[in-house]
Write an enzyme that holds these catalytic residues in place. Structure first.
Site, PDB file in Angstrom:
ATOM      1  N   GLU A 263       0.834  -1.196   0.000  1.00 33.37           N
ATOM      2  CA  GLU A 263       0.000   0.000   0.000  1.00 33.37           C
ATOM      3  C   GLU A 263       0.873   1.253   0.000  1.00 33.37           C
ATOM      4  O   GLU A 263       2.027   1.226   0.443  1.00 33.37           O
ATOM      5  CB  GLU A 263      -0.938  -0.049   1.222  1.00 33.37           C
ATOM      6  N   ASP A 264       0.323   2.337  -0.518  1.00 32.04           N
ATOM      7  CA  ASP A 264       1.084   3.582  -0.618  1.00 32.04           C
ATOM      8  C   ASP A 264       1.205   4.304   0.718  1.00 32.04           C
ATOM      9  O   ASP A 264       2.283   4.726   1.118  1.00 32.04           O
ATOM     10  CB  ASP A 264       0.472   4.513  -1.685  1.00 32.04           C
TER      11      ASP A 264
ATOM     12  N   ASP B 154      -3.199   6.060   6.607  1.00 29.44           N
ATOM     13  CA  ASP B 154      -3.614   7.282   7.298  1.00 29.44           C
ATOM     14  C   ASP B 154      -4.397   6.857   8.543  1.00 29.44           C
ATOM     15  O   ASP B 154      -3.796   6.595   9.583  1.00 29.44           O
ATOM     16  CB  ASP B 154      -4.421   8.138   6.318  1.00 29.44           C
TER      17      ASP B 154
ATOM     18  N   LYS C 228       1.159   7.887   8.071  1.00 33.78           N
ATOM     19  CA  LYS C 228       0.966   9.284   8.471  1.00 33.78           C
ATOM     20  C   LYS C 228       0.865   9.380   9.986  1.00 33.78           C
ATOM     21  O   LYS C 228       0.042   8.700  10.610  1.00 33.78           O
ATOM     22  CB  LYS C 228      -0.307   9.832   7.814  1.00 33.78           C
TER      23      LYS C 228
ATOM     24  N   PHE D 200      -1.311  16.629   3.663  1.00 36.17           N
ATOM     25  CA  PHE D 200      -1.688  15.867   2.481  1.00 36.17           C
ATOM     26  C   PHE D 200      -0.484  15.750   1.561  1.00 36.17           C
ATOM     27  O   PHE D 200       0.034  16.745   1.071  1.00 36.17           O
ATOM     28  CB  PHE D 200      -2.882  16.483   1.754  1.00 36.17           C
ATOM     29  N   VAL D 201      -0.030  14.520   1.353  1.00 34.37           N
ATOM     30  CA  VAL D 201       1.184  14.308   0.556  1.00 34.37           C
ATOM     31  C   VAL D 201       0.851  13.698  -0.798  1.00 34.37           C
ATOM     32  O   VAL D 201      -0.114  12.936  -0.932  1.00 34.37           O
ATOM     33  CB  VAL D 201       2.217  13.433   1.313  1.00 34.37           C
TER      34      VAL D 201
ATOM     35  N   ARG E 275       0.549  11.833  -9.331  1.00 34.60           N
ATOM     36  CA  ARG E 275       1.087  10.482  -9.088  1.00 34.60           C
ATOM     37  C   ARG E 275       2.470  10.308  -9.711  1.00 34.60           C
ATOM     38  O   ARG E 275       3.269   9.505  -9.243  1.00 34.60           O
ATOM     39  CB  ARG E 275       0.157   9.420  -9.699  1.00 34.60           C
TER      40      ARG E 275
HETATM   41  P1  IMP Z   1      -6.866   5.404   5.440  1.00 34.88           P
HETATM   42  O1  IMP Z   1      -7.961   4.438   5.156  1.00 34.88           O
HETATM   43  O2  IMP Z   1      -7.358   6.596   6.225  1.00 34.88           O
HETATM   44  O3  IMP Z   1      -5.660   4.769   6.076  1.00 34.88           O
HETATM   45  O4  IMP Z   1      -6.438   6.043   4.065  1.00 34.88           O
HETATM   46  C1  IMP Z   1      -5.603   5.370   3.193  1.00 34.88           C
HETATM   47  C2  IMP Z   1      -5.863   5.757   1.748  1.00 34.88           C
HETATM   48  O5  IMP Z   1      -6.197   7.137   1.646  1.00 34.88           O
HETATM   49  C3  IMP Z   1      -4.589   5.591   0.961  1.00 34.88           C
HETATM   50  O6  IMP Z   1      -4.602   4.354   0.282  1.00 34.88           O
HETATM   51  C4  IMP Z   1      -4.600   6.756   0.004  1.00 34.88           C
HETATM   52  O7  IMP Z   1      -5.240   6.372  -1.200  1.00 34.88           O
HETATM   53  C5  IMP Z   1      -5.443   7.795   0.682  1.00 34.88           C
HETATM   54  N1  IMP Z   1      -4.623   8.833   1.372  1.00 34.88           N
HETATM   55  C6  IMP Z   1      -4.499   9.035   2.708  1.00 34.88           C
HETATM   56  N2  IMP Z   1      -3.700  10.061   2.984  1.00 34.88           N
HETATM   57  C7  IMP Z   1      -3.270  10.519   1.783  1.00 34.88           C
HETATM   58  C8  IMP Z   1      -2.381  11.597   1.404  1.00 34.88           C
HETATM   59  O8  IMP Z   1      -1.796  12.339   2.226  1.00 34.88           O
HETATM   60  N3  IMP Z   1      -2.196  11.755   0.072  1.00 34.88           N
HETATM   61  C9  IMP Z   1      -2.784  10.970  -0.873  1.00 34.88           C
HETATM   62  N4  IMP Z   1      -3.616   9.965  -0.556  1.00 34.88           N
HETATM   63  C10 IMP Z   1      -3.871   9.738   0.760  1.00 34.88           C
HETATM   64 MG    MG Z   2      -4.667   4.258  -2.092  1.00 31.41          MG
END
Ligand code: IMP
Ligand code: MG
Length: 185
Positions: free
Chosen positions: A104-105, A108, A136, A158-159, A171
């Site tokens: 995963e990238d 958050d 994050k 936000f990155v 991207r």
């Molecule tokens: P989570 O479910 O809150 O952990 O969010 C994860 C998903 O949100 C990642 O797979 C990203 O696609 C997107 N995401 C969360 N933070 C960022 C950010 O800072 N930049 C770009 N995408 C983000």
């Molecule tokens: Mg994603």
């Protein structure tokens, strides 16, 4: 690399250069190589953000492996999670008995990954671990899960770049940077 000369005008700050990213990916790849040498792991790339990390990571792993791809959406065009997760594209490979690594990238809130991990665990794999390029750090918040492999920690901003988008843009930036607030406010 001369950052100031190549930095996109919408980027406030570069967090990691292309060279720093390559060092991180090499280290994660070496750890996975150690841990999975005889396990023929299946690396599952979560589209679309992890595609860039995935392409680099598999070439940093020096043991037999296979790959597959999954897509899930939760964010839409916003910068905050909607809390709704949908599988848009499922695996093409059965995973029972396989050692799965979710690639995963960014983690958050951890909502996306905890959902995906549960989903894959229900298919009877030998193991499921997570390799997240970034996590994050948000003050006062404990993430829902701790990935086994973490490339780097990023501040609560936000990155974009290195696969990460805002509204499908950025991207292709070769570095990881903080997006200027005025772009999404
Ligand atoms: P989570 O479910 O809150 O952990 O969010 C994860 C998903 O949100 C990642 O797979 C990203 O696609 C997107 N995401 C969360 N933070 C960022 C950010 O800072 N930049 C770009 N995408 C983000
Ligand atoms: Mg994603």
């Amino acid at each position: 690399m001369e950052i100031s000369a190549t930095m996109h005008p919408d980027i406030k700050e570069v967090l990691l250069t292309q060279e720093q990213i390559q060092d991180i990916v090499r280290q994660v790849g070496a750890r996975i190589t150690e841990d999975y040498r005889d396990k023929n792991p299946l690396l599952v790339c979560i589209l679309r953000g992890a595609s860039v990390f995935m392409a680099d990571l598999i070439r940093a792993i020096d043991c037999p492996l296979t790959v597959d791809f999954m897509a899930a959406s939760s964010y839409g065009n916003s910068t905050k999670s909607s809390g709704i997760l949908r599988i848009d594209k499922d695996l093409q490979t059965p995973i029972d008995g396989r050692h799965v690594i979710i690639v995963e990238d960014i983690l958050d809130s951890g909502l996306t990954l905890s959902y995906l991990k549960k989903n894959l665990e229900s298919r009877n794999p030998a193991s499921v671990e997570i390799a997240a390029f970034s996590v994050k750090d948000v003050a006062g918040r404990t993430p829902r899960l701790e990935p086994k492999y973490v490339g780097t920690h990023v501040p609560d901003a936000f990155v974009v770049g290195y696969g990460l988008d805002y509204a499908e843009r950025y991207r292709n930036l070769p570095y990881l940077g903080i997006l200027k607030e005025e772009v999404y406010e």
